[in-house]
Design an enzyme around this catalytic site. Structure first.
Site, PDB file in Angstrom:
ATOM      1  N   HIS A  88      39.054  -5.121  35.671  1.00 38.42           N
ATOM      2  CA  HIS A  88      37.545  -4.810  35.601  1.00 38.42           C
ATOM      3  C   HIS A  88      36.943  -3.196  36.219  1.00 38.42           C
ATOM      4  CE1 HIS A  88      38.000  -5.687  40.016  1.00 38.42           C
ATOM      5  NE2 HIS A  88      36.771  -5.001  40.201  1.00 38.42           N
ATOM      6  N   ASP A 141      42.993 -10.092  35.625  1.00 42.84           N
ATOM      7  CA  ASP A 141      42.372  -8.879  36.123  1.00 42.84           C
ATOM      8  C   ASP A 141      43.581  -7.850  36.528  1.00 42.84           C
ATOM      9  OD1 ASP A 141      40.510  -7.065  36.745  1.00 42.84           O
ATOM     10  OD2 ASP A 141      39.689  -8.275  38.545  1.00 42.84           O
ATOM     11  N   SER A 143      38.116  -2.599  44.744  1.00 43.06           N
ATOM     12  CA  SER A 143      38.773  -3.047  43.723  1.00 43.06           C
ATOM     13  C   SER A 143      39.742  -2.246  43.225  1.00 43.06           C
ATOM     14  CB  SER A 143      37.527  -3.319  42.527  1.00 43.06           C
ATOM     15  OG  SER A 143      36.513  -4.138  42.967  1.00 43.06           O
TER      16      SER A 143
END
Length: 272
Positions: free
Chosen positions: A61, A115, A221
């Site tokens: 992502h 992901d 992230s």
């Protein structure tokens, strides 16, 4: 056991002292020499893990533009090695451009399943005290694989220090925090107890604390979730910061991509 991609020893800190992280503490410089900052237009937006002198592991992502299914081009982002203080331009940190980006073929922008992505550097890195590779957890398909559920883990990054940006901004210096890896069934029960319908996949790891207070957050992230290999002072990456509901909320631990489920895919990319 763990999986080694690089041509040198992995998972050792270069210091010997004993998305920002919420409820964490400042890491020592060189504590996680495989930790990298991924930047776009000069600004940090995601973390990543150096797994060899050519490849960086991160979240899928992180490479989405936010416009439909579009993903960023390799030329639009750079990877900063030996990063510690994002505001200190005269540090040991240096940037490298990318040659290619490989996002897991079954990942879709806006979703959480699969992901994971691998960045290939334009040129080969030289190892140093502040630039060393991570070990990866062994594949779940291997005979010597052991589960990491219920282990204590460490997450690191330059993300926000509070879900509410009016209380805490993004970290300038690398942060770390200890979190507990929570079994999937217990995690699913916790999310359900909070009225959440999040479908937690077997390819994910839950990590946090029952009472909340410590977690990864925005801009963490792509960074690593790490546990010990069992050897003295050696760590391995078991998860990638992926998603969650808010940051550090009680009974809503963070969700990470479970690296052990993707070792065959990683091996296929880096051994091309």
């Amino acid at each position: 056991m763990y999986f080694l991609v690089a041509d040198v020893g992995c998972g050792f800190k270069s210091v010997t002292r004993g998305g920002k992280i919420v409820g964490g503490t400042t890491a020592d410089k060189g504590e996680f020499p495989w930790m990298v900052s991924i930047t776009r237009r000069g600004g940090h937006f995601c973390g990543g893990t150096l797994i060899s002198n050519k490849f960086v592991l991160t979240a899928g992502h992180c490479l989405c533009t936010g416009i439909g299914a579009d993903t960023v081009k390799p030329s639009s982002i750079k990877v900063t090695m030996a990063q510690y203080d994002l505001t200190n331009k005269s540090s040991d940190a240096f940037q490298m451009p990318l040659k290619s980006i490989t996002i897991h073929p079954e990942y879709a922008c806006g979703k959480v399943k699969n992901d994971i992505a691998i960045l290939e550097l334009e040129s080969t890195l030289q190892w140093s005290d502040y630039v060393l590779p991570a070990c990866l957890v062994a594949s779940s398909e291997e005979d010597d694989y052991t589960t990491v559920d219920n282990d204590l883990a460490t997450v690191a990054g330059w993300g926000w220090t509070n879900e509410d940006s009016s209380i805490g901004g993004r970290a300038k210096v690398l942060q770390k925090a200890n979190v507990h890896i929570i079994g999937l069934e217990k995690c699913r029960q916790w999310y359900k107890s909070q009225g959440k319908k999040t479908k937690i996949q077997n390819t994910q790891i839950c990590a946090g604390h029952e009472q909340g207070g410590v977690d990864a957050c925005w801009a963490d992230s792509g960074g690593p979730l790490m546990t010990t290999t069992g050897a003295v002072n050696q760590l391995m990456v078991v998860g990638i910061v992926s998603t969650g509901i808010g940051c550090a909320r009680p009974f809503l631990p963070g969700l990470y991509t479970r690296v052990s489920e993707y070792i065959p895919w990683i091996r296929g990319i880096v051994n091309k």
